[in-house]
Design a protein around this motif. Structure first.
Motif, PDB file in Angstrom:
ATOM      1  N   MET A   1       0.782  -1.216  -0.185  1.00  0.00           N
ATOM      2  CA  MET A   1       0.010   0.140   0.031  1.00  0.00           C
ATOM      3  C   MET A   1       0.846   1.261   0.022  1.00  0.00           C
ATOM      4  N   SER A   2       2.157   1.020   0.414  1.00  0.00           N
ATOM      5  CA  SER A   2       2.914   2.378   0.545  1.00  0.00           C
ATOM      6  C   SER A   2       3.284   2.677  -0.982  1.00  0.00           C
ATOM      7  N   SER A   3       3.834   4.152  -0.850  1.00  0.00           N
ATOM      8  CA  SER A   3       4.197   4.592  -2.134  1.00  0.00           C
ATOM      9  C   SER A   3       4.953   6.107  -1.735  1.00  0.00           C
ATOM     10  N   SER A   4       5.321   6.770  -2.964  1.00  0.00           N
ATOM     11  CA  SER A   4       6.092   7.865  -2.258  1.00  0.00           C
ATOM     12  C   SER A   4       5.336   8.977  -1.766  1.00  0.00           C
ATOM     13  N   ARG A   5       3.830   8.780  -1.973  1.00  0.00           N
ATOM     14  CA  ARG A   5       2.760   9.805  -1.509  1.00  0.00           C
ATOM     15  C   ARG A   5       2.362   9.264  -0.306  1.00  0.00           C
ATOM     16  N   ASN A   6       2.473   8.231   0.301  1.00  0.00           N
ATOM     17  CA  ASN A   6       2.211   7.919   1.512  1.00  0.00           C
ATOM     18  C   ASN A   6       3.216   6.844   2.123  1.00  0.00           C
ATOM     19  N   ILE A   7       4.182   7.377   2.965  1.00  0.00           N
ATOM     20  CA  ILE A   7       5.364   6.695   3.259  1.00  0.00           C
ATOM     21  C   ILE A   7       4.991   5.830   4.642  1.00  0.00           C
ATOM     22  N   LEU A   8       5.226   4.539   4.563  1.00  0.00           N
ATOM     23  CA  LEU A   8       4.842   3.746   5.409  1.00  0.00           C
ATOM     24  C   LEU A   8       5.935   3.718   6.536  1.00  0.00           C
ATOM     25  N   VAL A   9       5.409   4.082   8.087  1.00  0.00           N
ATOM     26  CA  VAL A   9       6.457   4.060   9.123  1.00  0.00           C
ATOM     27  C   VAL A   9       6.032   3.336  10.238  1.00  0.00           C
ATOM     28  N   LYS A  10       6.622   3.092  11.216  1.00  0.00           N
ATOM     29  CA  LYS A  10       6.389   2.539  12.434  1.00  0.00           C
ATOM     30  C   LYS A  10       6.678   3.639  13.581  1.00  0.00           C
ATOM     31  N   ASP A  11       5.781   3.726  14.673  1.00  0.00           N
ATOM     32  CA  ASP A  11       6.096   4.465  15.667  1.00  0.00           C
ATOM     33  C   ASP A  11       6.917   3.825  16.910  1.00  0.00           C
ATOM     34  N   LEU A  12       6.880   4.646  17.963  1.00  0.00           N
ATOM     35  CA  LEU A  12       7.964   3.899  18.898  1.00  0.00           C
ATOM     36  C   LEU A  12       7.373   2.903  19.539  1.00  0.00           C
ATOM     37  N   GLN A  13       6.077   2.559  19.600  1.00  0.00           N
ATOM     38  CA  GLN A  13       5.323   1.346  19.958  1.00  0.00           C
ATOM     39  C   GLN A  13       5.291   0.256  18.846  1.00  0.00           C
ATOM     40  N   GLY A  14       5.835   0.444  17.811  1.00  0.00           N
ATOM     41  CA  GLY A  14       5.790  -0.418  16.690  1.00  0.00           C
ATOM     42  C   GLY A  14       4.423  -0.544  15.916  1.00  0.00           C
ATOM     43  N   GLU A  15       3.571   0.511  16.126  1.00  0.00           N
ATOM     44  CA  GLU A  15       2.161   0.367  15.330  1.00  0.00           C
ATOM     45  C   GLU A  15       2.592   1.261  14.026  1.00  0.00           C
ATOM     46  N   PRO A  16       2.172   0.629  13.100  1.00  0.00           N
ATOM     47  CA  PRO A  16       2.096   1.209  11.783  1.00  0.00           C
ATOM     48  C   PRO A  16       1.263   2.287  11.464  1.00  0.00           C
ATOM     49  N   LEU A  17       1.706   3.347  10.793  1.00  0.00           N
ATOM     50  CA  LEU A  17       1.068   4.414  10.173  1.00  0.00           C
ATOM     51  C   LEU A  17       1.564   4.870   8.773  1.00  0.00           C
ATOM     52  N   PHE A  18       0.639   5.817   7.920  1.00  0.00           N
ATOM     53  CA  PHE A  18       1.160   6.289   6.951  1.00  0.00           C
ATOM     54  C   PHE A  18       1.343   7.599   7.096  1.00  0.00           C
ATOM     55  N   LEU A  19       2.556   8.251   6.523  1.00  0.00           N
ATOM     56  CA  LEU A  19       2.732   9.774   6.321  1.00  0.00           C
ATOM     57  C   LEU A  19       2.023  10.163   4.738  1.00  0.00           C
ATOM     58  N   PHE A  20       0.975  10.696   5.029  1.00  0.00           N
ATOM     59  CA  PHE A  20       0.351  11.029   3.356  1.00  0.00           C
ATOM     60  C   PHE A  20       0.735  12.722   3.184  1.00  0.00           C
ATOM     61  N   GLU A  21       1.168  12.539   1.751  1.00  0.00           N
ATOM     62  CA  GLU A  21       1.596  13.879   1.401  1.00  0.00           C
ATOM     63  C   GLU A  21       0.724  15.147   1.644  1.00  0.00           C
ATOM     64  N   ASN A  22      -0.541  14.763   1.484  1.00  0.00           N
ATOM     65  CA  ASN A  22      -1.629  15.834   1.491  1.00  0.00           C
ATOM     66  C   ASN A  22      -3.187  15.449   1.437  1.00  0.00           C
ATOM     67  N   GLN A  23      -3.875  15.944   1.696  1.00  0.00           N
ATOM     68  CA  GLN A  23      -5.456  15.417   1.660  1.00  0.00           C
ATOM     69  C   GLN A  23      -5.771  14.786   0.714  1.00  0.00           C
ATOM     70  N   PHE A  24      -5.343  15.157  -0.486  1.00  0.00           N
ATOM     71  CA  PHE A  24      -5.612  14.570  -1.829  1.00  0.00           C
ATOM     72  C   PHE A  24      -5.306  13.048  -1.937  1.00  0.00           C
ATOM     73  N   ALA A  25      -3.894  12.878  -1.348  1.00  0.00           N
ATOM     74  CA  ALA A  25      -3.068  11.568  -1.149  1.00  0.00           C
ATOM     75  C   ALA A  25      -4.008  10.678  -0.188  1.00  0.00           C
ATOM     76  N   GLU A  26      -4.386  11.106   0.866  1.00  0.00           N
ATOM     77  CA  GLU A  26      -5.356  10.152   1.796  1.00  0.00           C
ATOM     78  C   GLU A  26      -6.676   9.926   1.230  1.00  0.00           C
TER      79      GLU A  26
END
Length: 525
Positions: A484-509
């Motif tokens: 699901m990850s791409s250059s417009r929604n980067i897949l990362v983990k937080d400190l607790q190991g929970e996954p989240l996406f960093l979306f480029e903008n609201q359009f990408a979301e």
């Protein structure tokens, strides 16, 4: 300590935060309060950079260089039979989260307003948090030694912009070059400004509000205007209501100048009479914990690394909610259910500390931390588990890739990041594919402070690569597919190991949501 003695000690406590927009004079008024408490002999100001005489509450090197507060400080002193705990908070909006958490640890707040500027955006935000919690608010209109807005306009602004009843405790007689003092209706006196002598003298008022002693104010147009305005407010203004003050629905308003130390002691004397002693604290299951309960309890609202640069220590700040702390006692850390002995505990005077033997509800103590504690942790004695209400956290909006300049100093780089992240001002994420570090914050200044402290406290120069604004959204691990990850929604983990996406903008979301309609995204931390 017996119940009656504990009650007496708790009743002596007054624990408050000072809040304001940057440059309203918050740190300067803190200095003056410390002067009255006998903690400092001479009140320095944040502007005295050339002399090196920095404000006691701005202990961090970057604060001294910039002349602003970027972290909450704790100071304690005795005055007029009370034990006063002051929490001086950062005014800069990039550090609002630290201030918001601090407001969870106090029983009242002092709002400092620049009388020349009136209510500013950050003041409004912080006030709203106090209002939401029902915290009693005391207002100090500062900088009367400079030309100021008309006092009637300032009081009206309090009511119109903040939506709180205002009750002027005193009233300025002029401002700036023509500042002559304060008409003090609460104490039935004129507090006359005389900078050439000891700064002030008092002239008593009779029941009709007239000066009873020979003076040079009678017939003075500036004094007469102030008196007329005070008479108008007494006739048509709000009635003094201690019940409303206690619930944060009415704010006593004081005028003065912290820089020339005028009106500050009058404010402090009245504040100690009107402000509440420590009260109840609510737990996550709705239980209300009495401050005089037999068992000790408290919560950690702040963690600070390197308060003593020589020892590279970490301090967890604890607001005591109930019972009595005694040195060497064993407590339970609710999150892990592990027992911890509190043997090395301090009380604060900003950058100086003393070992504390006992403390009670309302006090702020510091625990030396080797990595056991997190912000929001509850500690307690007794068999019944306790967890106080969750502290506020912000979802970051700005992001930076961070890496060490010198790969040979990986150890200090990792240590610095882990310790500074635990303070809660910045968030740390790692990318799924490469494990690269990404920092998240609500404002640019947090990154500047991070970079400065990494270099000066951990001897680690870092490379910071801006990623700009992103929208952070968490995803249930069961629904995650790394494709699901791409250059417009980067897949990362937080400190607790929970996954989240960093979306480029609201359009990408929105595009992501349309492509994966069954996937639930949340803006939680």
């Amino acid at each position: 300590m017996q119940k009656q003695q504990l009650q007496a000690e708790v009743d002596k406590r007054r624990t408050f935060a000072i809040i304001s927009h940057p440059d309203a004079g918050k740190t300067t008024i803190t200095e003056q309060l410390l002067l009255f408490g006998g903690i400092v002999r001479e009140a320095g100001t944040v502007k005295a950079k050339k002399s090196g005489n920095f404000a006691k509450s701005d202990w961090m090197e970057i604060e001294q260089k910039r002349g602003i507060s970027v972290t909450s400080s704790v100071m304690q002193f005795d005055y007029a039979g009370k034990r006063v705990n002051i929490l001086d908070t950062p005014g800069h909006e990039d550090f609002s989260e630290d201030t918001y958490r601090t407001l969870m640890a106090v029983d009242s707040a002092v709002m400092v307003i620049d009388a020349a500027k009136g209510i500013e955006p950050q003041t409004k935000k912080l006030f709203q948090i106090c209002k939401m919690r029902g915290i009693p608010i005391f207002t100090f209109m500062n900088k009367l030694d400079r030309d100021s807005r008309p006092p009637m306009e300032l009081v009206d602004q309090l009511e119109d912009v903040l939506g709180i009843e205002a009750y002027p405790m005193n009233w300025p007689i002029g401002s700036g070059r023509i500042f002559k003092g304060l008409y003090d209706r609460y104490n039935h006196r004129i507090e006359k400004f005389q900078p050439e002598s000891d700064g002030r003298t008092f002239l008593p008022l009779n029941d009709d509000g007239e000066i009873t002693e020979p003076n040079d104010l009678e017939g003075d147009d500036i004094y007469q205007e102030a008196k007329d305005e005070m008479d108008l407010i007494s006739e048509a203004g709000n009635q003094f209501d201690p019940e409303k003050i206690a619930h944060g629905d009415q704010t006593p308003v004081f005028f003065g100048s912290a820089l020339v130390n005028f009106g500050v002691q009058t404010f402090l004397d009245a504040y100690l009479k009107l402000a509440p002693a420590p009260g109840l604290h609510r737990t996550t299951d709705g239980t209300e914990v009495e401050p005089t309960a037999d068992e000790f309890s408290g919560f950690i609202f702040k963690i600070q690394a390197n308060m003593n640069p020589q020892h590279r220590d970490r301090i967890a700040f604890v607001r005591i909610c109930s019972g009595e702390f005694t040195r060497g006692m064993d407590v339970t850390l609710n999150r892990t259910q592990k027992a911890i002995r509190l043997s090395n505990v301090t009380e604060f005077m900003a950058n100086t500390r003393e070992n504390v033997q006992t403390a009670v509800a309302g006090d702020i103590i510091g625990l030396y931390d080797t990595g056991n504690f997190q912000i929001g942790d509850t500690i307690y004695t007794g068999k019944k588990a306790l967890q106080f209400e969750k502290l506020p956290q912000f979802t970051p909006e700005l992001f930076m890739r961070v890496s060490p300049k010198n790969v040979m100093k990986q150890k200090s780089f990792h240590k610095g990041i882990q310790q500074l992240v635990q303070e809660g001002a910045i968030q740390l994420y790692t990318t799924y594919d490469t494990g690269q570090y990404i920092l998240g914050a609500v404002g640019q200044l947090q990154f500047d402070v991070f970079q400065f402290r990494m270099q000066n406290e951990y001897n680690s120069d870092v490379l910071m690569e801006p990623m700009g604004h992103k929208i952070a959204r968490w995803i249930n691990p069961d629904q995650l597919d790394e494709k699901m990850s791409s250059s417009r929604n980067i897949l990362v983990k937080d400190l607790q190991g929970e996954p989240l996406f960093l979306f480029e903008n609201q359009f990408a979301e929105r595009w992501f949501q349309s492509k994966y309609p069954d996937v639930k995204l949340t803006a939680k931390l």
